[in-house]
Design a protein around this motif. Structure first.
Motif, PDB file in Angstrom:
ATOM      1  N   ASP A  35       0.839  -1.204   0.000  1.00  0.00           N
ATOM      2  CA  ASP A  35       0.000   0.000   0.000  1.00  0.00           C
ATOM      3  C   ASP A  35       0.876   1.257   0.000  1.00  0.00           C
ATOM      4  OD1 ASP A  35      -2.254  -1.582   0.063  1.00  0.00           O
ATOM      5  OD2 ASP A  35      -2.568  -1.360   2.225  1.00  0.00           O
ATOM      6  N   ARG A  36       2.072   1.140   0.573  1.00  0.00           N
ATOM      7  CA  ARG A  36       2.987   2.294   0.650  1.00  0.00           C
ATOM      8  C   ARG A  36       3.917   2.379  -0.555  1.00  0.00           C
ATOM      9  NH1 ARG A  36       3.507  -0.048   5.825  1.00  0.00           N
ATOM     10  NH2 ARG A  36       5.620  -0.792   5.323  1.00  0.00           N
ATOM     11  N   TYR A  37       3.891   1.382  -1.429  1.00  0.00           N
ATOM     12  CA  TYR A  37       4.832   1.361  -2.554  1.00  0.00           C
ATOM     13  C   TYR A  37       4.541   2.545  -3.480  1.00  0.00           C
ATOM     14  CZ  TYR A  37       8.020  -0.755  -5.940  1.00  0.00           C
ATOM     15  OH  TYR A  37       9.097  -1.003  -6.776  1.00  0.00           O
ATOM     16  N   PRO A  38       5.555   3.336  -3.829  1.00  0.00           N
ATOM     17  CA  PRO A  38       5.319   4.531  -4.658  1.00  0.00           C
ATOM     18  C   PRO A  38       4.950   4.164  -6.097  1.00  0.00           C
ATOM     19  CG  PRO A  38       7.679   4.212  -4.285  1.00  0.00           C
ATOM     20  CD  PRO A  38       6.978   3.204  -3.433  1.00  0.00           C
ATOM     21  N   LEU A  39       3.779   4.608  -6.501  1.00  0.00           N
ATOM     22  CA  LEU A  39       3.277   4.326  -7.839  1.00  0.00           C
ATOM     23  C   LEU A  39       2.904   5.624  -8.537  1.00  0.00           C
ATOM     24  CD1 LEU A  39       0.850   1.364  -7.000  1.00  0.00           C
ATOM     25  CD2 LEU A  39       3.110   1.152  -8.060  1.00  0.00           C
ATOM     26  N   LYS A  40       3.072   5.639  -9.844  1.00  0.00           N
ATOM     27  CA  LYS A  40       2.582   6.762 -10.637  1.00  0.00           C
ATOM     28  C   LYS A  40       1.051   6.650 -10.738  1.00  0.00           C
ATOM     29  CE  LYS A  40       6.814   7.452 -13.276  1.00  0.00           C
ATOM     30  NZ  LYS A  40       7.639   6.530 -12.495  1.00  0.00           N
ATOM     31  N   PRO A  41       0.362   7.750 -11.148  1.00  0.00           N
ATOM     32  CA  PRO A  41      -1.104   7.772 -11.086  1.00  0.00           C
ATOM     33  C   PRO A  41      -1.811   6.587 -11.732  1.00  0.00           C
ATOM     34  CG  PRO A  41      -0.281   9.966 -11.513  1.00  0.00           C
ATOM     35  CD  PRO A  41       0.921   9.062 -11.525  1.00  0.00           C
ATOM     36  N   ARG A  42      -1.322   6.097 -12.853  1.00  0.00           N
ATOM     37  CA  ARG A  42      -2.039   5.021 -13.554  1.00  0.00           C
ATOM     38  C   ARG A  42      -1.477   3.634 -13.232  1.00  0.00           C
ATOM     39  NH1 ARG A  42      -2.902   6.525 -19.769  1.00  0.00           N
ATOM     40  NH2 ARG A  42      -4.254   4.700 -19.551  1.00  0.00           N
ATOM     41  N   GLU A  43      -0.513   3.561 -12.361  1.00  0.00           N
ATOM     42  CA  GLU A  43       0.106   2.272 -12.030  1.00  0.00           C
ATOM     43  C   GLU A  43      -0.614   1.600 -10.864  1.00  0.00           C
ATOM     44  OE1 GLU A  43       4.688   3.344 -13.396  1.00  0.00           O
ATOM     45  OE2 GLU A  43       4.156   3.310 -11.269  1.00  0.00           O
ATOM     46  N   ARG A  44      -0.551   0.256 -10.868  1.00  0.00           N
ATOM     47  CA  ARG A  44      -1.146  -0.527  -9.788  1.00  0.00           C
ATOM     48  C   ARG A  44      -0.202  -1.667  -9.407  1.00  0.00           C
ATOM     49  NH1 ARG A  44      -6.877  -2.071 -12.329  1.00  0.00           N
ATOM     50  NH2 ARG A  44      -5.633  -1.983 -14.219  1.00  0.00           N
ATOM     51  N   VAL A  45      -0.337  -2.131  -8.196  1.00  0.00           N
ATOM     52  CA  VAL A  45       0.411  -3.304  -7.762  1.00  0.00           C
ATOM     53  C   VAL A  45      -0.217  -4.548  -8.385  1.00  0.00           C
ATOM     54  CG1 VAL A  45       1.058  -4.742  -5.781  1.00  0.00           C
ATOM     55  CG2 VAL A  45       1.099  -2.238  -5.586  1.00  0.00           C
ATOM     56  N   THR A  46       0.619  -5.432  -8.891  1.00  0.00           N
ATOM     57  CA  THR A  46       0.137  -6.716  -9.403  1.00  0.00           C
ATOM     58  C   THR A  46       0.309  -7.789  -8.333  1.00  0.00           C
ATOM     59  OG1 THR A  46       0.691  -6.175 -11.699  1.00  0.00           O
ATOM     60  CG2 THR A  46       0.483  -8.513 -11.146  1.00  0.00           C
ATOM     61  N   VAL A  61      -5.018  -8.429 -10.306  1.00  0.00           N
ATOM     62  CA  VAL A  61      -4.669  -9.812  -9.974  1.00  0.00           C
ATOM     63  C   VAL A  61      -4.361 -10.567 -11.257  1.00  0.00           C
ATOM     64  CG1 VAL A  61      -5.470 -11.972  -8.948  1.00  0.00           C
ATOM     65  CG2 VAL A  61      -6.099  -9.780  -7.898  1.00  0.00           C
ATOM     66  N   ASN A  62      -3.215 -11.216 -11.253  1.00  0.00           N
ATOM     67  CA  ASN A  62      -2.794 -12.045 -12.382  1.00  0.00           C
ATOM     68  C   ASN A  62      -3.001 -13.502 -11.972  1.00  0.00           C
ATOM     69  OD1 ASN A  62      -1.645 -13.089 -14.663  1.00  0.00           O
ATOM     70  ND2 ASN A  62       0.374 -12.176 -14.368  1.00  0.00           N
ATOM     71  N   LEU A  63      -4.017 -14.142 -12.538  1.00  0.00           N
ATOM     72  CA  LEU A  63      -4.309 -15.543 -12.228  1.00  0.00           C
ATOM     73  C   LEU A  63      -3.493 -16.459 -13.123  1.00  0.00           C
ATOM     74  CD1 LEU A  63      -8.201 -15.277 -11.975  1.00  0.00           C
ATOM     75  CD2 LEU A  63      -6.567 -15.409 -10.074  1.00  0.00           C
ATOM     76  N   ILE A  64      -2.922 -17.483 -12.521  1.00  0.00           N
ATOM     77  CA  ILE A  64      -2.058 -18.413 -13.253  1.00  0.00           C
ATOM     78  C   ILE A  64      -2.527 -19.827 -12.959  1.00  0.00           C
ATOM     79  CG2 ILE A  64       0.332 -19.122 -13.686  1.00  0.00           C
ATOM     80  CD1 ILE A  64       1.008 -16.487 -11.928  1.00  0.00           C
ATOM     81  N   ALA A  65      -2.900 -20.550 -13.981  1.00  0.00           N
ATOM     82  CA  ALA A  65      -3.275 -21.956 -13.798  1.00  0.00           C
ATOM     83  C   ALA A  65      -2.007 -22.786 -13.622  1.00  0.00           C
ATOM     84  CB  ALA A  65      -4.090 -22.445 -14.985  1.00  0.00           C
ATOM     85  N   TRP A  81     -13.960 -10.135 -11.134  1.00  0.00           N
ATOM     86  CA  TRP A  81     -14.470  -9.040 -11.962  1.00  0.00           C
ATOM     87  C   TRP A  81     -15.811  -8.537 -11.441  1.00  0.00           C
ATOM     88  CZ3 TRP A  81     -12.231  -5.900 -15.223  1.00  0.00           C
ATOM     89  CH2 TRP A  81     -11.088  -6.294 -15.915  1.00  0.00           C
ATOM     90  N   ASP A  82     -16.667  -9.447 -11.039  1.00  0.00           N
ATOM     91  CA  ASP A  82     -17.976  -9.052 -10.525  1.00  0.00           C
ATOM     92  C   ASP A  82     -17.858  -8.192  -9.267  1.00  0.00           C
ATOM     93  OD1 ASP A  82     -19.238 -10.376 -12.564  1.00  0.00           O
ATOM     94  OD2 ASP A  82     -19.747 -12.160 -11.376  1.00  0.00           O
ATOM     95  N   LYS A  83     -16.742  -8.328  -8.575  1.00  0.00           N
ATOM     96  CA  LYS A  83     -16.502  -7.544  -7.361  1.00  0.00           C
ATOM     97  C   LYS A  83     -15.559  -6.364  -7.638  1.00  0.00           C
ATOM     98  CE  LYS A  83     -19.090 -10.207  -4.891  1.00  0.00           C
ATOM     99  NZ  LYS A  83     -20.390  -9.716  -4.371  1.00  0.00           N
ATOM    100  N   ASP A  84     -15.438  -6.022  -8.937  1.00  0.00           N
ATOM    101  CA  ASP A  84     -14.673  -4.835  -9.365  1.00  0.00           C
ATOM    102  C   ASP A  84     -13.175  -4.944  -9.108  1.00  0.00           C
ATOM    103  OD1 ASP A  84     -16.986  -3.470 -10.292  1.00  0.00           O
ATOM    104  OD2 ASP A  84     -17.430  -2.851  -8.238  1.00  0.00           O
ATOM    105  N   ILE A  85     -12.652  -6.151  -9.134  1.00  0.00           N
ATOM    106  CA  ILE A  85     -11.201  -6.357  -9.089  1.00  0.00           C
ATOM    107  C   ILE A  85     -10.733  -6.746 -10.485  1.00  0.00           C
ATOM    108  CG2 ILE A  85      -9.329  -7.792  -8.202  1.00  0.00           C
ATOM    109  CD1 ILE A  85     -10.738  -7.944  -5.575  1.00  0.00           C
ATOM    110  N   THR A  86      -9.805  -5.987 -11.027  1.00  0.00           N
ATOM    111  CA  THR A  86      -9.258  -6.311 -12.343  1.00  0.00           C
ATOM    112  C   THR A  86      -8.465  -7.606 -12.245  1.00  0.00           C
ATOM    113  OG1 THR A  86      -9.098  -3.982 -12.939  1.00  0.00           O
ATOM    114  CG2 THR A  86      -7.747  -5.521 -14.196  1.00  0.00           C
ATOM    115  N   ALA A  87      -8.833  -8.573 -13.046  1.00  0.00           N
ATOM    116  CA  ALA A  87      -8.171  -9.883 -13.017  1.00  0.00           C
ATOM    117  C   ALA A  87      -7.946 -10.363 -14.445  1.00  0.00           C
ATOM    118  CB  ALA A  87      -9.020 -10.893 -12.250  1.00  0.00           C
ATOM    119  N   THR A  88      -6.796 -10.958 -14.667  1.00  0.00           N
ATOM    120  CA  THR A  88      -6.484 -11.550 -15.970  1.00  0.00           C
ATOM    121  C   THR A  88      -5.953 -12.951 -15.744  1.00  0.00           C
ATOM    122  OG1 THR A  88      -4.248 -10.613 -15.932  1.00  0.00           O
ATOM    123  CG2 THR A  88      -5.947  -9.336 -17.063  1.00  0.00           C
ATOM    124  N   ILE A  89      -6.219 -13.815 -16.694  1.00  0.00           N
ATOM    125  CA  ILE A  89      -5.679 -15.172 -16.643  1.00  0.00           C
ATOM    126  C   ILE A  89      -4.446 -15.209 -17.536  1.00  0.00           C
ATOM    127  CG2 ILE A  89      -6.096 -17.608 -17.137  1.00  0.00           C
ATOM    128  CD1 ILE A  89      -9.084 -17.042 -16.714  1.00  0.00           C
TER     129      ILE A  89
END
Length: 345
Positions: A245-256, A286-290, A315-323
């Motif tokens: 939460d404290r990691y410095p990010l630019k405005p459009r960046e997010r923690v993966t 969230v990056n989902l990995i099988a 996704w239904d709970k508004d969390i960006t997720a990719t497989i």
């Protein structure tokens, strides 16, 4: 003897000027030969005076890792098993992605974290890699792509063998060298460092502003994380998340946050609900990995339908997720799987 690829720009400048009494303008030329042009032999530096080249050879050496095995998947993924100067074997993977390649880099020979789902973790830890060995993977990978007339190398992910933050000083030095515009010239947004998470080291990494982080989470609660990642889980999950939460990010960046779905272990909708409670209010994706099963491991691949259901719930709970598309399964492209098959490793 000095390994030229272990020197950052300032160290190279000091070496050329003090040890070899060479003119300052030669430093940039030699640097460009090492990193932009990727020369693998000092004599290949054709615009460097012969006398200076001879002086270089008397006090320094230049050596890329040797390619021990090359395997190419039907999906285009290329796995290189590299032999280092002491005979140690490490893996690097070139992954095709929309007109370019991403390279997965190793930072240690083996790994001390002993995550129960990881081939590298089951090997144990041998040693840290040097900057020459870490960035030598990039030089070898880039040269291979050029030789084969393939798409260029554009992105780097430190997701190979080893825990990058346990080789922190060398990692930071490598990232600084990668960012140098007269060299490999990889901007921070094209570099990702994956870690199981160490609070103090993450603070140093964030302060460097040299890369984006990806945290290997793999469990939605402390208890399950302790079972599947016993050493990583020594860092309390809430302390780790607070650090991110404290990691410095630019405005459009997010923690993966990376989440490896293990069949019947952490892939249920209940686990998805716990993950939402954990991450729902955070600036993240969230990056989902099988899970890609190797030999002698404890887990099974998740049911594809369960993977999709897990993703949909996030996704239904508004969390960006990719497989993450599983690449190179036919060539054992998961970390450590190729090395594990080599009897001489």
């Amino acid at each position: 003897m000095i390994d030229l690829l272990d020197l950052d720009y300032d160290e190279l400048e000091a070496f050329i000027s003090k040890e070899l009494k060479g003119p300052k303008f030669r430093v940039k030329q030699i640097w460009q030969w090492l990193w932009q042009k990727g020369v693998s032999d000092i004599d290949g530096m054709s615009n460097i005076a012969k006398g200076l080249r001879e002086s270089l050879k008397s006090k320094a050496f230049l050596k890329h890792p040797d390619v021990d095995v090359v395997q190419t998947s039907k999906d285009g993924t290329i796995k290189l098993l590299l032999r280092l100067a002491d005979g140690a074997l490490v893996e690097t993977v070139l992954i095709p992605m929309e007109g370019r390649y991403t390279q997965c880099l190793s930072t240690q020979v083996g790994c001390a974290m002993a995550c129960t789902f990881c081939s590298t973790g089951l090997m144990g830890f041998e040693r840290n890699m040097t900057m020459s060995e870490i960035l030598g993977q990039v030089l070898v990978g880039r040269a291979y792509l050029q030789e084969k007339g393939l798409n260029p190398l554009k992105n780097l992910v430190f997701m190979g063998m080893g825990e990058p933050l346990l080789n922190l000083d060398v990692l930071i030095k490598s990232l600084q060298t990668l960012n140098n515009t007269d060299g490999l010239s990889f901007v921070p947004r094209r570099i990702t460092v994956s870690s199981v998470g160490f609070v103090k080291q993450l603070e140093v990494l964030g302060a460097s502003e040299l890369t984006l982080p990806a945290i290997s989470l793999h469990a939605p609660n402390q208890e399950l994380r302790e079972k599947i990642m016993p050493k990583a889980a020594q860092t309390d999950l809430q302390d780790l998340l607070s650090a991110m939460d404290r990691y410095p990010l630019k405005p459009r960046e997010r923690v993966t946050y990376e989440y490896l779905l293990l069949g019947g272990v952490n892939d249920s909708i209940d686990h998805a609900k716990q993950l939402v409670r954990l991450l729902g209010h955070r600036k993240c994706k969230v990056n989902l990995i099988a899970y890609n099963p190797g030999e002698d491991l404890l887990y099974e691949a998740p049911d594809p339908a369960q993977v999709l259901a897990f993703e949909k719930y996030l996704w239904d709970k508004d969390i960006t997720a990719t497989i993450r598309r599983s690449m190179g399964q036919d060539i054992k492209a998961a970390c450590g799987q190729l090395k594990a098959t080599r009897k001489d490793s």
